[in-house]
Motif scaffolding. Structure first.
Motif, PDB file in Angstrom:
ATOM      1  N   TYR A   9       0.705  -5.110   3.551  1.00  0.00           N
ATOM      2  CA  TYR A   9      -0.628  -5.261   4.226  1.00  0.00           C
ATOM      3  C   TYR A   9      -1.094  -6.684   3.762  1.00  0.00           C
ATOM      4  O   TYR A   9      -1.178  -7.120   2.739  1.00  0.00           O
ATOM      5  CB  TYR A   9      -1.726  -4.250   3.545  1.00  0.00           C
ATOM      6  CG  TYR A   9      -3.047  -4.447   4.202  1.00  0.00           C
ATOM      7  CD1 TYR A   9      -3.480  -3.752   5.307  1.00  0.00           C
ATOM      8  CD2 TYR A   9      -3.854  -5.187   3.293  1.00  0.00           C
ATOM      9  CE1 TYR A   9      -4.845  -3.868   5.522  1.00  0.00           C
ATOM     10  CE2 TYR A   9      -5.202  -5.253   3.640  1.00  0.00           C
ATOM     11  CZ  TYR A   9      -5.849  -4.616   4.869  1.00  0.00           C
ATOM     12  OH  TYR A   9      -6.982  -4.775   5.111  1.00  0.00           O
ATOM     13  N   GLU A  10      -1.274  -7.373   4.775  1.00  0.00           N
ATOM     14  CA  GLU A  10      -1.646  -8.860   4.510  1.00  0.00           C
ATOM     15  C   GLU A  10      -3.137  -8.789   4.517  1.00  0.00           C
ATOM     16  O   GLU A  10      -4.023  -8.588   5.541  1.00  0.00           O
ATOM     17  CB  GLU A  10      -1.235  -9.995   5.697  1.00  0.00           C
ATOM     18  CG  GLU A  10      -1.834 -11.202   5.286  1.00  0.00           C
ATOM     19  CD  GLU A  10      -0.950 -12.480   6.147  1.00  0.00           C
ATOM     20  OE1 GLU A  10      -0.075 -12.191   6.716  1.00  0.00           O
ATOM     21  OE2 GLU A  10      -1.295 -13.595   5.721  1.00  0.00           O
ATOM     22  N   SER A  11      -3.797  -9.175   3.521  1.00  0.00           N
ATOM     23  CA  SER A  11      -5.476  -9.391   3.629  1.00  0.00           C
ATOM     24  C   SER A  11      -5.961 -10.683   4.332  1.00  0.00           C
ATOM     25  O   SER A  11      -5.075 -11.732   4.361  1.00  0.00           O
ATOM     26  CB  SER A  11      -5.702  -9.211   2.019  1.00  0.00           C
ATOM     27  OG  SER A  11      -7.011  -9.542   1.902  1.00  0.00           O
ATOM     28  N   LEU A  12      -7.002 -10.620   4.621  1.00  0.00           N
ATOM     29  CA  LEU A  12      -7.641 -11.822   4.812  1.00  0.00           C
ATOM     30  C   LEU A  12      -8.031 -12.660   3.789  1.00  0.00           C
ATOM     31  O   LEU A  12      -8.518 -13.761   3.756  1.00  0.00           O
ATOM     32  CB  LEU A  12      -8.947 -11.489   5.760  1.00  0.00           C
ATOM     33  CG  LEU A  12      -8.694 -10.725   7.018  1.00  0.00           C
ATOM     34  CD1 LEU A  12     -10.123 -10.307   7.779  1.00  0.00           C
ATOM     35  CD2 LEU A  12      -7.778 -11.547   8.046  1.00  0.00           C
ATOM     36  N   GLU A  13      -8.069 -12.242   2.537  1.00  0.00           N
ATOM     37  CA  GLU A  13      -8.474 -12.833   1.286  1.00  0.00           C
ATOM     38  C   GLU A  13      -7.115 -13.155   0.604  1.00  0.00           C
ATOM     39  O   GLU A  13      -6.486 -12.197   0.236  1.00  0.00           O
ATOM     40  CB  GLU A  13      -9.348 -12.140   0.623  1.00  0.00           C
ATOM     41  CG  GLU A  13     -10.841 -12.232   1.199  1.00  0.00           C
ATOM     42  CD  GLU A  13     -11.927 -11.159   0.449  1.00  0.00           C
ATOM     43  OE1 GLU A  13     -11.436 -10.801  -0.775  1.00  0.00           O
ATOM     44  OE2 GLU A  13     -12.893 -11.216   1.123  1.00  0.00           O
ATOM     45  N   LYS A  62      -8.909   2.627  -3.563  1.00  0.00           N
ATOM     46  CA  LYS A  62      -9.538   4.231  -3.672  1.00  0.00           C
ATOM     47  C   LYS A  62      -9.027   4.858  -2.405  1.00  0.00           C
ATOM     48  O   LYS A  62      -8.337   6.028  -2.559  1.00  0.00           O
ATOM     49  CB  LYS A  62     -11.037   4.208  -3.525  1.00  0.00           C
ATOM     50  CG  LYS A  62     -11.839   3.581  -4.841  1.00  0.00           C
ATOM     51  CD  LYS A  62     -13.139   3.985  -4.796  1.00  0.00           C
ATOM     52  CE  LYS A  62     -14.087   3.102  -5.568  1.00  0.00           C
ATOM     53  NZ  LYS A  62     -15.508   2.876  -5.375  1.00  0.00           N
ATOM     54  N   VAL A 108      -7.201  -7.647  -2.352  1.00  0.00           N
ATOM     55  CA  VAL A 108      -7.946  -6.690  -1.684  1.00  0.00           C
ATOM     56  C   VAL A 108      -9.147  -6.007  -2.694  1.00  0.00           C
ATOM     57  O   VAL A 108      -9.176  -6.195  -3.855  1.00  0.00           O
ATOM     58  CB  VAL A 108      -7.330  -5.350  -1.121  1.00  0.00           C
ATOM     59  CG1 VAL A 108      -6.273  -5.612   0.173  1.00  0.00           C
ATOM     60  CG2 VAL A 108      -6.408  -4.900  -2.381  1.00  0.00           C
ATOM     61  N   ASN A 109     -10.117  -5.639  -1.856  1.00  0.00           N
ATOM     62  CA  ASN A 109     -11.340  -4.988  -2.669  1.00  0.00           C
ATOM     63  C   ASN A 109     -10.842  -3.553  -3.205  1.00  0.00           C
ATOM     64  O   ASN A 109      -9.841  -3.035  -2.766  1.00  0.00           O
ATOM     65  CB  ASN A 109     -12.300  -4.739  -1.575  1.00  0.00           C
ATOM     66  CG  ASN A 109     -12.187  -4.144  -0.213  1.00  0.00           C
ATOM     67  OD1 ASN A 109     -11.310  -4.362   0.355  1.00  0.00           O
ATOM     68  ND2 ASN A 109     -12.873  -2.971  -0.040  1.00  0.00           N
ATOM     69  N   SER A 110     -11.596  -2.963  -3.822  1.00  0.00           N
ATOM     70  CA  SER A 110     -11.507  -1.908  -4.581  1.00  0.00           C
ATOM     71  C   SER A 110     -11.201  -0.395  -3.674  1.00  0.00           C
ATOM     72  O   SER A 110     -10.595   0.327  -3.863  1.00  0.00           O
ATOM     73  CB  SER A 110     -12.461  -1.486  -5.682  1.00  0.00           C
ATOM     74  OG  SER A 110     -13.642  -1.492  -5.162  1.00  0.00           O
ATOM     75  N   GLY A 111     -12.247  -0.562  -2.624  1.00  0.00           N
ATOM     76  CA  GLY A 111     -12.023   0.252  -1.623  1.00  0.00           C
ATOM     77  C   GLY A 111     -10.827   0.648  -1.061  1.00  0.00           C
ATOM     78  O   GLY A 111     -10.468   1.930  -1.025  1.00  0.00           O
ATOM     79  N   ILE A 112      -9.706  -0.127  -0.828  1.00  0.00           N
ATOM     80  CA  ILE A 112      -8.665  -0.087  -0.235  1.00  0.00           C
ATOM     81  C   ILE A 112      -7.852   0.671  -1.349  1.00  0.00           C
ATOM     82  O   ILE A 112      -7.209   1.748  -0.901  1.00  0.00           O
ATOM     83  CB  ILE A 112      -8.061  -1.351   0.247  1.00  0.00           C
ATOM     84  CG1 ILE A 112      -8.697  -1.729   1.410  1.00  0.00           C
ATOM     85  CG2 ILE A 112      -6.374  -1.200   0.370  1.00  0.00           C
ATOM     86  CD1 ILE A 112      -7.877  -2.724   2.192  1.00  0.00           C
ATOM     87  N   ARG A 169       0.727  -1.343   0.002  1.00  0.00           N
ATOM     88  CA  ARG A 169      -0.155  -0.124   0.015  1.00  0.00           C
ATOM     89  C   ARG A 169       0.932   1.262   0.047  1.00  0.00           C
ATOM     90  O   ARG A 169       1.160   2.092   1.072  1.00  0.00           O
ATOM     91  CB  ARG A 169      -0.840  -0.260   1.250  1.00  0.00           C
ATOM     92  CG  ARG A 169      -1.891  -1.272   1.150  1.00  0.00           C
ATOM     93  CD  ARG A 169      -2.843  -1.081   2.307  1.00  0.00           C
ATOM     94  NE  ARG A 169      -3.605  -0.053   2.234  1.00  0.00           N
ATOM     95  CZ  ARG A 169      -4.727   0.046   3.241  1.00  0.00           C
ATOM     96  NH1 ARG A 169      -4.824  -0.760   4.142  1.00  0.00           N
ATOM     97  NH2 ARG A 169      -5.350   1.139   3.024  1.00  0.00           N
ATOM     98  N   GLU A 215     -13.400  -5.475  -9.987  1.00  0.00           N
ATOM     99  CA  GLU A 215     -13.655  -3.876  -9.614  1.00  0.00           C
ATOM    100  C   GLU A 215     -12.320  -3.279  -9.400  1.00  0.00           C
ATOM    101  O   GLU A 215     -12.409  -1.982  -9.554  1.00  0.00           O
ATOM    102  CB  GLU A 215     -14.731  -4.168  -8.597  1.00  0.00           C
ATOM    103  CG  GLU A 215     -15.496  -3.024  -8.214  1.00  0.00           C
ATOM    104  CD  GLU A 215     -16.423  -2.891  -7.022  1.00  0.00           C
ATOM    105  OE1 GLU A 215     -17.109  -4.262  -6.784  1.00  0.00           O
ATOM    106  OE2 GLU A 215     -16.699  -2.153  -6.318  1.00  0.00           O
TER     107      GLU A 215
END
Lengths: 478, 360
Positions: free
Chosen positions: A16-20, A45, A39-43, A11, A224
């Motif tokens: 950053y270790e994601s849960l996914e 953004k 990660v999801n798109s929100g991170i 990042r 996304e």
């Protein structure tokens, strides 16, 4: 420390270790070679809101300093042992080569060539930027303005960051974004799902060479998230198929790298000597496992199409999969087996349309799709097509595939359509003139030059300098 | 800190309370002087539950409730005799195309949300502080429920509507630009309210929360508690909401619920949850079982995925063994709930096919 490396999200430098997670696997055995956070798109953004700090970190250096760091990064990429993930693993060049081979299906000899290309690009960045900027004194970018060529000059960045939605097919495509760092532009990378290795290793090489970690975003993400990178970065590169390209076709902030539909054209004046050009044709079709957008996918000739197709088939048809470490390896395995199955089925289906023959079939002595030591491969395929209207005449696949189409010279430019690279084997001045004036060819090679030939200072698609900086007029009272 | 557990004695006590409540509800709905036409008629054609149901396990004698009857029949068939003559609320679910399903009610939503009020803190939802609901209002139970919840806490509530039927329709038609534009329209209205009015409590859906947080800093604008419901959330998504959008400063209360069940609250997350949320039905008024999709009389083991099966047991509404469109992980009882929970809710078949969840 676990045995399997974990590649975290970076990042803007912060791991950053994601849960996914998803797993990158050996294409033959299915053994897990890395676990990758996603990660999801929100991170993304959220992080992009802070991108100005990343740019500021790069701005502390001059372009000249960043070029030197890039060269050092090139040497580290090729020769160094670099961190791999956040669990204490490291990766030597040999480990990189072997792991990339295992997960992408690329044989070692091709990975080595790709490594050399990346190394060249990083260690010759001064020359490349000189070509891209047409000889600009790059210190103008440090000061924002200057004088050169007897005129005042000022440039401003077009974007805060360069977004990259990368493919998995060939590691050397990463060369495209390498100038961005020296051009003071942070990169936000979504790696190809099966090929996180090269961007991650490049980032580590840059950081080890002294480039601030904040300049790098490494975001394995979903569709996304890729959309956010493309739409939010200000400038972005995307690699994909025809459908992907269509979505972004009219967006000047997004540079598209899709199918190349590269071709070899032989003129009336040279076609009787076609045997002399067989090596160039074979290399154009099959180098790098046929995976590049500048691999020839059509051979266009005014006569002798059947004989040329037969000669190509004789050379390429017998090519078989080999062990990954075979120095003579010419085929890449498919990490995504379904893609190989789909391509094979599509070719078979379209061969049912009258007007095309798989000339390689009789030289292959077996099916196109084969399994070798657990890996799935497609063996070279040359299809002789009656016309360009046949669905197989205008196809590009991720393996050595080409159509051979007989078209009168005067008709060629009306029929070939868009071509990323064309090697035109002709000395006919009038035909050369027509080729030079034809706008649907991005890179034109004249003479028996492989379509795979590239010039770093003359990019065949997209000029990174012009993409990331634009000239503005300036007047200063003091 | 390990995930807290519940003693077997408390689990047995809760089960006994459930059985006692069940018998009372069965008696109510299947007695001519109290029951509704639908269930009385059903008993004539099938069996008399008053004789055959003595404990919750006996509920397997019912088949799965066919929710089409909530769509196909007039609402009056669901009016218990004791409620006859009292105007009812009509709450709807579904209806993206064609006739929606309807559940009628009088007071159940107030009971559910008054109880839920005890599960949220004054620090996050200050008494008297205004609320904003941004989400599906219209004919939904949630609309009145949220207002009631705010009112119970001495607060008033602003409303911004999102029509989920429209969103589903445009997403199914691949009109993504329309969906995005509509979402922006909804979020912009919420931003306007938040900029001009003092609001401390927010109810919304996860996607709308994300979109809202892209436009304003929720904490700085005054939000102290967020109550969400609606779509599924993966643990990573929950972590994203908690850490990145709510910045670990705003209270986060995810809930699982719908018009037919009411509201299942979640237990507060502890680090060992790894952001995986577990919801507990408002037992004994509603019971959630996690069943094997292929053998729905059987529950799956703790920690395993299964399909959610809902039984609603109130005097206003009886609904046995309705198979929800969700798959969930079966979770063990956890204080203050002495019954099974459901975790990581996601649309049934989510791993096999693309589900339209849209923005809500």
């Amino acid at each position: 420390m676990t045995n399997i490396p974990h590649l975290p999200i970076l990042r803007l430098g912060r791991p950053y270790e994601s849960l996914e997670h998803y797993k990158v696997k050996d294409h033959r055995t299915g053994d897990v070679k890395a676990v990758v956070s996603s990660v999801n798109s929100g991170i993304i953004k959220k992080d992009l809101q802070k991108i100005s700090a990343s740019r500021a970190a790069l701005n502390k250096f001059t372009v000249a300093q960043l070029i030197k760091m890039s060269a050092k990064a090139g040497d580290l990429f090729l020769h160094g042992t670099l961190p791999l993930g956040d669990k204490g693993h490291t990766q030597s060049p040999q480990q990189y080569l072997e792991t990339l081979g295992l997960t992408s299906g690329l044989p070692h000899v091709m990975v080595r060539r790709n490594m050399a290309k990346v190394h060249y690009a990083l260690t010759h960045l001064g020359e490349i930027l000189n070509g891209l900027s047409r000889g600009l004194d790059l210190s103008v970018l440090d000061h924002g303005y200057g004088e050169q060529f007897g005129t005042k000059l000022s440039f401003c960045p077009t974007t805060q960051a360069l977004g990259l939605v990368m493919p998995s097919n060939s590691p050397a495509v990463n060369s495209l974004w390498l100038p961005a760092i020296a051009l003071k532009t942070p990169v936000i990378i979504k790696p190809g799902k099966e090929e996180p290795w090269t961007p991650y290793r490049l980032i580590q090489a840059f950081i080890a060479a002294g480039v601030p970690a904040e300049a790098f975003g490494f975001y394995p993400t979903d569709h996304e998230g890729a959309g956010v990178i493309l739409k939010t970065c200000g400038r972005a590169l995307i690699f994909g198929d025809k459908n992907t390209m269509a979505q972004y076709a009219h967006n000047p902030a997004i540079q598209l790298h899709g199918p190349g539909w590269s071709k070899i054209l032989i003129g009336d004046d040279c076609v009787e000597h076609w045997r002399d050009y067989l090596d160039v044709m074979v290399a154009s079709i099959s180098d790098n496992g046929g995976r590049s957008c500048i691999n020839a996918s059509s051979i266009v000739v005014p006569k002798h199409a059947a004989e040329i197709a037969e000669a190509l088939a004789k050379r390429l048809g017998p090519v078989e999969p080999t062990r990954a470490d075979d120095e003579q390896a010419r085929l890449s395995g498919f990490a995504n087996v379904k893609m190989a199955e789909h391509i094979d089925a599509q070719i078979e289906d379209e061969l049912k349309t009258p007007g095309a023959v798989d000339v390689t079939a009789r030289h292959r002595h077996g099916p196109r799709k084969v399994v070798f030591e657990g890996g799935t491969y497609l063996r070279p395929t040359i299809v002789l097509c009656d016309t360009f209207k046949h669905p197989l005449a205008h196809k590009e696949y991720l393996f050595p595939y080409a159509s051979v189409v007989q078209v009168p010279q005067r008709e060629m430019l009306h029929q070939i359509g868009y071509s990323l690279a064309v090697s035109a084997i002709t000395k006919d001045a009038a035909f050369i003139g027509e080729l030079q004036a034809f706008p649907e060819i991005e890179r034109l090679n004249l003479g028996p030059v492989s379509t795979m030939s590239i010039s770093w200072d003359q990019p065949h698609e997209g000029n990174m300098f012009e993409f990331l900086w634009k000239r503005r007029s300036i007047e200063r009272a003091w | 800190m390990p995930i807290p557990t519940v003693s077997p004695e408390l689990v047995a006590k809760a089960k006994a309370e459930l059985d006692k409540h069940l018998l009372e509800i069965i008696q109510w709905h299947f007695s001519p002087e109290t029951g509704c036409p639908y269930w009385l008629d059903w008993a004539k054609k099938n069996f008399d539950p008053r004789k055959e149901i003595t404990k919750f396990e006996d509920m397997m004698k019912f088949g799965h409730f066919a929710d089409e009857s909530l769509r196909d029949l007039q609402p009056e068939v669901w009016v218990p005799a004791q409620f006859k003559g009292k105007p009812f609320n009509i709450f709807e679910t579904g209806g993206t195309t064609g006739m929606p399903k309807q559940r009628i009610g009088w007071n159940d939503y107030k009971v559910d949300y008054s109880e839920f009020s005890e599960k949220i803190t004054d620090a996050h939802f200050p008494r008297g502080g205004a609320w904003l609901m941004m989400g599906p209002t219209g004919p939904r139970r949630l609309r009145l429920a949220i207002e009631h919840l705010a009112n119970v806490r001495g607060s008033s509530c602003y409303f911004i509507d999102l029509d989920p039927r429209f969103v589903k329709k445009v997403i199914s038609a691949k009109q993504f630009d329309v969906a995005k534009s509509y979402m922006e329209h909804v979020v912009d209205q919420a931003v306007t309210i938040l900029k001009h009015r003092k609001v401390s409590g927010l109810f919304t859906t996860p996607k709308l929360l994300e979109a809202l947080a892209e436009k304003i800093n929720l904490y700085d604008i005054g939000i102290r508690g967020v109550f969400v419901g609606g779509t599924s959330m993966t643990p990573q998504y929950v972590r994203f909401l908690v850490e990145e959008l709510l910045e670990n400063k705003i209270g986060f209360y995810p809930t699982y619920g719908n018009t037919l069940m009411g509201l299942a609250a979640s237990v507060p997350l502890v680090p060992e949850d790894n952001f995986s949320i577990t919801y507990y039905a408002p037992q004994p008024r509603a019971v959630l079982r996690v069943v094997n999709p292929d053998k729905t009389n059987e529950t799956v083991a703790y920690g395993e995925w299964g399909r959610a099966e809902l039984t609603t047991l109130t005097k206003e509404f009886f609904m046995p063994r309705f198979l929800e469109r969700d798959e969930v992980i079966r979770r063990a009882p956890r204080p203050p709930y002495a019954w099974d929970g459901v975790g990581d809710v996601r649309p049934f078949g989510a791993m096999q096919k693309t589900i339209v969840e849209g923005v809500y």
